[in-house]
Design a protein around this motif. Structure first.
Motif, PDB file in Angstrom:
ATOM      1  N   ARG A 156     -16.926-157.792  48.500  1.00 42.24           N
ATOM      2  CA  ARG A 156     -16.626-158.082  47.092  1.00 42.24           C
ATOM      3  C   ARG A 156     -16.235-156.860  46.265  1.00 42.24           C
ATOM      4  O   ARG A 156     -16.171-156.933  45.041  1.00 42.24           O
ATOM      5  N   LEU A 157     -15.945-155.740  46.900  1.00 40.53           N
ATOM      6  CA  LEU A 157     -15.627-154.511  46.169  1.00 40.53           C
ATOM      7  C   LEU A 157     -14.501-154.688  45.152  1.00 40.53           C
ATOM      8  O   LEU A 157     -14.534-154.068  44.095  1.00 40.53           O
ATOM      9  N   ASP A 158     -13.526-155.505  45.457  1.00 41.72           N
ATOM     10  CA  ASP A 158     -12.385-155.680  44.567  1.00 41.72           C
ATOM     11  C   ASP A 158     -12.595-156.742  43.509  1.00 41.72           C
ATOM     12  O   ASP A 158     -11.753-156.938  42.641  1.00 41.72           O
ATOM     13  N   ASP A 159     -13.717-157.456  43.556  1.00 39.61           N
ATOM     14  CA  ASP A 159     -14.009-158.493  42.562  1.00 39.61           C
ATOM     15  C   ASP A 159     -14.463-157.849  41.267  1.00 39.61           C
ATOM     16  O   ASP A 159     -15.559-157.325  41.169  1.00 39.61           O
ATOM     17  N   GLU A 160     -13.618-157.907  40.262  1.00 40.10           N
ATOM     18  CA  GLU A 160     -13.950-157.280  38.982  1.00 40.10           C
ATOM     19  C   GLU A 160     -14.991-158.049  38.204  1.00 40.10           C
ATOM     20  O   GLU A 160     -15.662-157.511  37.341  1.00 40.10           O
TER      21      GLU A 160
END
Length: 60
Positions: free
Chosen positions: A52-56
């Motif tokens: 989920r690193l790219d989930d803002e």
């Protein structure tokens, strides 16, 4: 420095030049949990965090 930093530093030193796929990483994490079931929750949390690193929208 956290105790875990030593392991991370060793990983970087020994394998830092290598490139791996997330498929390979996932298989290694599965094997690790099979051998060390007490670590199932921390490994699951790490895997979810990486996924989920790219989930803002997610608060980390």
């Amino acid at each position: 420095m956290y105790f875990t930093d030593r392991g991370i530093e060793e990983l970087e030193k020994r394998r830092g030049e290598e490139e791996v796929s997330f498929e390979w990483l996932a298989e290694q994490l599965r094997t690790f949990v099979d051998l060390n079931p007490d670590f199932e929750v921390p490994v699951e949390r790490l895997a979810t965090w990486l996924a989920r690193l790219d989930d803002e929208d997610d608060d980390v």
